[in-house]
Design an enzyme around this catalytic site. Structure first.
Site, PDB file in Angstrom:
ATOM      1  N   ARG A   1     -16.173  -3.629 -18.671  1.00  0.00           N
ATOM      2  CA  ARG A   1     -16.061  -5.014 -18.019  1.00  0.00           C
ATOM      3  C   ARG A   1     -14.874  -4.482 -16.675  1.00  0.00           C
ATOM      4  O   ARG A   1     -14.469  -3.372 -16.927  1.00  0.00           O
ATOM      5  CB  ARG A   1     -15.120  -5.674 -19.131  1.00  0.00           C
ATOM      6  CG  ARG A   1     -15.768  -6.684 -20.108  1.00  0.00           C
ATOM      7  CD  ARG A   1     -16.671  -7.573 -19.733  1.00  0.00           C
ATOM      8  NE  ARG A   1     -17.235  -8.309 -21.166  1.00  0.00           N
ATOM      9  CZ  ARG A   1     -18.364  -7.816 -21.500  1.00  0.00           C
ATOM     10  NH1 ARG A   1     -19.081  -6.612 -21.284  1.00  0.00           N
ATOM     11  NH2 ARG A   1     -18.850  -8.862 -22.599  1.00  0.00           N
TER      12      ARG A   1
ATOM     13  N   GLY B   1      -4.672  -0.911  -1.923  1.00  0.00           N
ATOM     14  CA  GLY B   1      -4.190   0.256  -1.647  1.00  0.00           C
ATOM     15  C   GLY B   1      -4.940   0.887  -0.047  1.00  0.00           C
ATOM     16  O   GLY B   1      -4.501   1.889   0.533  1.00  0.00           O
TER      17      GLY B   1
ATOM     18  N   ASP C   1       0.891  -1.162  -0.126  1.00  0.00           N
ATOM     19  CA  ASP C   1      -0.024  -0.045  -0.099  1.00  0.00           C
ATOM     20  C   ASP C   1       0.855   1.235   0.129  1.00  0.00           C
ATOM     21  O   ASP C   1       0.503   2.393  -0.401  1.00  0.00           O
ATOM     22  CB  ASP C   1      -1.159   0.049   1.206  1.00  0.00           C
ATOM     23  CG  ASP C   1      -1.857  -1.015   1.076  1.00  0.00           C
ATOM     24  OD1 ASP C   1      -2.099  -1.722   0.243  1.00  0.00           O
ATOM     25  OD2 ASP C   1      -2.259  -1.547   2.389  1.00  0.00           O
TER      26      ASP C   1
HETATM   27  O1  F6P Z   1      -1.390  -5.893   2.614  1.00  0.00           O
HETATM   28  C1  F6P Z   1      -2.125  -4.524   2.342  1.00  0.00           C
HETATM   29  C2  F6P Z   1      -3.460  -5.094   1.791  1.00  0.00           C
HETATM   30  O2  F6P Z   1      -2.880  -5.856   0.641  1.00  0.00           O
HETATM   31  C3  F6P Z   1      -4.638  -4.135   1.319  1.00  0.00           C
HETATM   32  O3  F6P Z   1      -4.187  -3.438   0.069  1.00  0.00           O
HETATM   33  C4  F6P Z   1      -5.660  -4.668   1.330  1.00  0.00           C
HETATM   34  O4  F6P Z   1      -6.794  -4.235   1.720  1.00  0.00           O
HETATM   35  C5  F6P Z   1      -5.395  -5.829   2.331  1.00  0.00           C
HETATM   36  O5  F6P Z   1      -4.175  -6.065   2.325  1.00  0.00           O
HETATM   37  C6  F6P Z   1      -5.977  -7.256   2.001  1.00  0.00           C
HETATM   38  O6  F6P Z   1      -5.976  -8.020   3.114  1.00  0.00           O
HETATM   39  P1  F6P Z   1      -5.972  -9.439   3.416  1.00  0.00           P
HETATM   40  O7  F6P Z   1      -4.693 -10.441   2.852  1.00  0.00           O
HETATM   41  O8  F6P Z   1      -6.403  -9.700   4.754  1.00  0.00           O
HETATM   42  O9  F6P Z   1      -7.282  -9.999   2.419  1.00  0.00           O
END
Ligand code: F6P
Length: 355
Positions: A280, A182, A139
């Site tokens: 899409r 992000g 992020d």
């Molecule tokens: O590591 C950050 C992140 O990839 C974010 O961008 C995203 O919202 C989140 O982790 C997703 O988390 P998880 O792996 O718990 O689904």
């Protein structure tokens, strides 16, 4: 700061390394650099498995040796496993992590993670525990440092994906919406969109509306562009797209699961309904987070890993490694976690001016 001054061979200490939060390409390069430097100086290095949870479980500290790092520089994910810190902090309490560090007789702990992990590292540091952090998150929302492990690789995946989407969008005269990660920031979207030559980028730092998006698509049509690629950050607010009566899903630690909002899919549908254009959507999801690190992630992760060991050897705890103006620095942990890094609007304006 405590000053242990670990000199070669003089006083062997036990150094733990853990990764927590979402994995990112380059974690293993950092682990490798810290561990090999420490092993060369005669110290004991322990991999703490599955983030802070490894401190609480029997047998979850694995002694690391040079053969463990064969191929590590180039490999994706984290060889130590990862668990979201906030979930654990909620279930067990940060003081249990502190007890785990003491019970496992760790003289130093390297925590590789994003804001959640570094926040816990800061609390532990304030309790007097010997911690050094390394910033890691796709992020790119950790403040102070100009580099976070995994971001560059994720951007390169997005760029490659956008180029692929562009050719299929052009072939079918479609609007293709590409949803990227992000959390509450739009770094992946804006940097991916800039380098990947997208036609529109939508980020949380600049909430927008369906009307504004339609106006821009119509302007593109008016100048003869029959297809468009729109990059949308998962955390963006677009008025008139998401149904406010649909509740958000939350993960175990109480964070909104932004990907479940499916903003990309909903936006593509809303554009189709409002314009009759064919649309899409593709959510890049874990494709952008996984896989082998590109060269810059291998290099910077290695340098930050080495810097973490240097910090330990000089007893400079309660600190976080960082890249500032092209140099590796050590910054007080509390300074790093005091804020998060958002996209400056000039960057979005630059994208808009060029698209
Ligand atoms: O590591 C950050 C992140 O990839 C974010 O961008 C995203 O919202 C989140 O982790 C997703 O988390 P998880 O792996 O718990 O689904």
């Amino acid at each position: 700061l405590t000053t242990i001054e670990l000199r070669r061979g003089e006083q062997a200490v036990r150094i733990g390394i853990l990764t927590a939060g979402g994995d990112a390409a380059g974690c293993n390069a950092a682990i490798r650099a810290t561990a090999l430097m420490a092993l060369q100086d005669g110290h004991e290095v322990l991999g703490v498995l599955d983030g802070f949870s490894g401190l609480l479980e029997e047998g979850a500290l694995r002694p690391l040796a040079p053969p463990d790092f064969e191929g590590a520089l180039k490999s994706g994910g984290t060889m130590l496993g990862s668990v979201r810190t906030s979930e654990l902090a909620q279930d067990h309490g940060i003081e249990h992590f502190a007890e785990g560090i003491t019970a496992n007789r760790l003289d130093a702990l390297v925590t590789i993670g994003g804001n959640g992990t570094l926040h816990v590292a800061d609390v532990l540091s304030a309790m007097g525990l010997p911690i050094v952090g390394i910033p890691k998150t796709v992020d790119f929302d950790v403040a102070v440092t100009d580099y976070c492990i995994g971001f560059d690789t994720a951007v390169s995946v997005i760029v490659d994906s956008l180029e692929r989407m562009e050719t299929t969008a052009a072939s079918h005269h479609r609007v293709l919406v590409c949803e990227v990660m992000g959390r509450d920031t739009g770094w992946l979207a804006v940097m991916g969109g800039l380098a990947g030559d997208a036609d529109m980028v939508l980020i949380p730092e600049s909430p927008t509306s369906l009307e504004a998006i339609m106006a821009r698509l119509e302007a593109r049509l008016a100048r003869g562009a029959r297809s468009s690629v729109v990059v949308v950050a998962e955390g963006v607010t677009v008025d008139g797209v998401l149904d406010p009566s649909v509740p958000d899903a939350y993960d175990r630690s109480g964070h909104v699961e932004l990907s479940r909002r499916e903003i990309g899919e909903h936006l593509a549908d809303a554009i189709a309904q409002a314009s009759g254009l064919e649309t899409r959507s593709t959510a890049l999801g874990y494709i952008q987070r996984g896989g082998r690190p590109i060269a810059s992630d291998r290099l910077w992760a290695t340098r930050l890993g080495a810097a973490a060991y240097r910090a330990i050897s000089q007893g400079r705890f309660a600190s976080c490694t960082a890249v500032i103006d092209g140099a590796v620095e050590l910054i007080a942990m509390h300074e790093v976690v005091a804020t998060t890094r958002s996209v400056p609007l000039e960057l979005l304006e630059l994208f808009d001016a060029l698209s």
